[in-house]
Design a protein around this motif. Structure first.
Motif, PDB file in Angstrom:
ATOM      1  N   PRO A  52      43.405  35.154  66.558  1.00 24.18           N
ATOM      2  CA  PRO A  52      42.485  34.715  65.499  1.00 24.18           C
ATOM      3  C   PRO A  52      41.369  35.711  65.234  1.00 24.18           C
ATOM      4  O   PRO A  52      41.020  36.529  66.093  1.00 24.18           O
ATOM      5  CB  PRO A  52      41.939  33.393  66.047  1.00 24.18           C
ATOM      6  N   CYS A  53      40.802  35.618  64.039  1.00 26.96           N
ATOM      7  CA  CYS A  53      39.652  36.438  63.662  1.00 26.96           C
ATOM      8  C   CYS A  53      38.480  36.117  64.581  1.00 26.96           C
ATOM      9  O   CYS A  53      38.169  34.943  64.809  1.00 26.96           O
ATOM     10  CB  CYS A  53      39.299  36.146  62.210  1.00 26.96           C
ATOM     11  N   PRO A  54      37.806  37.130  65.130  1.00 25.45           N
ATOM     12  CA  PRO A  54      36.690  36.878  66.043  1.00 25.45           C
ATOM     13  C   PRO A  54      35.459  36.293  65.350  1.00 25.45           C
ATOM     14  O   PRO A  54      34.573  35.769  66.014  1.00 25.45           O
ATOM     15  CB  PRO A  54      36.372  38.269  66.616  1.00 25.45           C
ATOM     16  N   ILE A  55      35.413  36.366  64.020  1.00 24.59           N
ATOM     17  CA  ILE A  55      34.243  35.852  63.301  1.00 24.59           C
ATOM     18  C   ILE A  55      34.481  34.440  62.776  1.00 24.59           C
ATOM     19  O   ILE A  55      33.731  33.523  63.066  1.00 24.59           O
ATOM     20  CB  ILE A  55      33.875  36.785  62.114  1.00 24.59           C
ATOM     21  N   CYS A  56      35.555  34.254  61.988  1.00 18.04           N
ATOM     22  CA  CYS A  56      35.760  32.955  61.331  1.00 18.04           C
ATOM     23  C   CYS A  56      36.841  32.118  62.003  1.00 18.04           C
ATOM     24  O   CYS A  56      37.031  30.958  61.653  1.00 18.04           O
ATOM     25  CB  CYS A  56      36.078  33.149  59.849  1.00 18.04           C
ATOM     26  N   GLY A  57      37.587  32.722  62.944  1.00 19.68           N
ATOM     27  CA  GLY A  57      38.643  31.977  63.627  1.00 19.68           C
ATOM     28  C   GLY A  57      39.917  31.850  62.816  1.00 19.68           C
ATOM     29  O   GLY A  57      40.872  31.210  63.246  1.00 19.68           O
ATOM     30  N   VAL A 102      41.359  43.791  59.990  1.00 20.29           N
ATOM     31  CA  VAL A 102      40.789  43.195  58.781  1.00 20.29           C
ATOM     32  C   VAL A 102      41.116  41.706  58.731  1.00 20.29           C
ATOM     33  O   VAL A 102      42.257  41.311  58.974  1.00 20.29           O
ATOM     34  CB  VAL A 102      41.372  43.850  57.502  1.00 20.29           C
ATOM     35  N   CYS A 103      40.121  40.901  58.401  1.00 20.64           N
ATOM     36  CA  CYS A 103      40.365  39.476  58.148  1.00 20.64           C
ATOM     37  C   CYS A 103      40.235  39.231  56.649  1.00 20.64           C
ATOM     38  O   CYS A 103      39.148  39.358  56.102  1.00 20.64           O
ATOM     39  CB  CYS A 103      39.370  38.606  58.908  1.00 20.64           C
ATOM     40  N   PRO A 104      41.354  38.904  55.974  1.00 16.88           N
ATOM     41  CA  PRO A 104      41.280  38.678  54.523  1.00 16.88           C
ATOM     42  C   PRO A 104      40.460  37.439  54.173  1.00 16.88           C
ATOM     43  O   PRO A 104      40.022  37.303  53.037  1.00 16.88           O
ATOM     44  CB  PRO A 104      42.750  38.466  54.111  1.00 16.88           C
ATOM     45  N   ASP A 105      40.247  36.557  55.121  1.00 19.57           N
ATOM     46  CA  ASP A 105      39.506  35.329  54.831  1.00 19.57           C
ATOM     47  C   ASP A 105      37.994  35.564  54.769  1.00 19.57           C
ATOM     48  O   ASP A 105      37.341  35.200  53.804  1.00 19.57           O
ATOM     49  CB  ASP A 105      39.808  34.262  55.884  1.00 19.57           C
ATOM     50  N   CYS A 106      37.429  36.186  55.831  1.00 25.35           N
ATOM     51  CA  CYS A 106      35.962  36.329  55.858  1.00 25.35           C
ATOM     52  C   CYS A 106      35.511  37.777  55.629  1.00 25.35           C
ATOM     53  O   CYS A 106      34.329  38.051  55.570  1.00 25.35           O
ATOM     54  CB  CYS A 106      35.408  35.814  57.188  1.00 25.35           C
ATOM     55  N   HIS A 107      36.482  38.722  55.524  1.00 26.62           N
ATOM     56  CA  HIS A 107      36.213  40.135  55.249  1.00 26.62           C
ATOM     57  C   HIS A 107      35.693  40.913  56.462  1.00 26.62           C
ATOM     58  O   HIS A 107      35.209  42.025  56.319  1.00 26.62           O
ATOM     59  CB  HIS A 107      35.281  40.321  54.046  1.00 26.62           C
TER      60      HIS A 107
HETATM   61 ZN   LIG Z   1      37.672  36.089  59.538  1.00 24.49          ZN
END
Ligand SMILES: [Zn+2]
Length: 119
Positions: A52-57, A102-107
């Motif tokens: 998972p993304c470390p920022i938004c999960g 890169v996380c396309p959800d939260c950038h």
């Molecule tokens: Zn994210």
């Protein structure tokens, strides 16, 4: 297969930035500043990393291969597939490959490693 002549890891800087973010020392806007080209590249060329993304999960965390080098001409500073990178390497070109998360959800985006290709 691409033979890399050197690799520099940026994992430590990534961990430090994430620690700063968790501690509230840097804003979400600062860590989630992926620009349009990077986000588009992550959708077209990115490979899912399975964590998972470390920022938004978000579950859609991706890694983009971004290449740089004078020998690439106008293809320098663009995202490429593994197959294209193999082709450039086979052609004897010298360039650098950046693995960018890169996380396309939260950038969220961060350089994971930089590798040198070439003789
Ligand atoms: Zn994210």
């Amino acid at each position: 297969m691409v033979t890399y002549s050197g690799e520099v890891s940026h994992q430590w800087a990534r961990r430090r930035l994430l620690a700063d973010w968790r501690a509230g020392r840097v804003s979400r806007e600062t860590v989630c500043d992926g620009d349009f080209r990077l986000l588009a590249a992550s959708r077209f060329h990115g490979e899912s990393v399975g964590r998972p993304c470390p920022i938004c999960g978000g579950a859609d965390l991706r890694v983009v291969l971004w290449i740089f080098g004078e020998s690439l001409g106008k293809m320098s500073s663009s995202a490429r597939s593994v197959e294209e990178i193999e082709r450039f390497a086979d052609a004897g070109r010298e360039f650098t490959v950046h693995n960018v998360e890169v996380c396309p959800d939260c950038h969220w985006n961060h350089l994971l490693s930089a590798r040198e290709v070439g003789p």
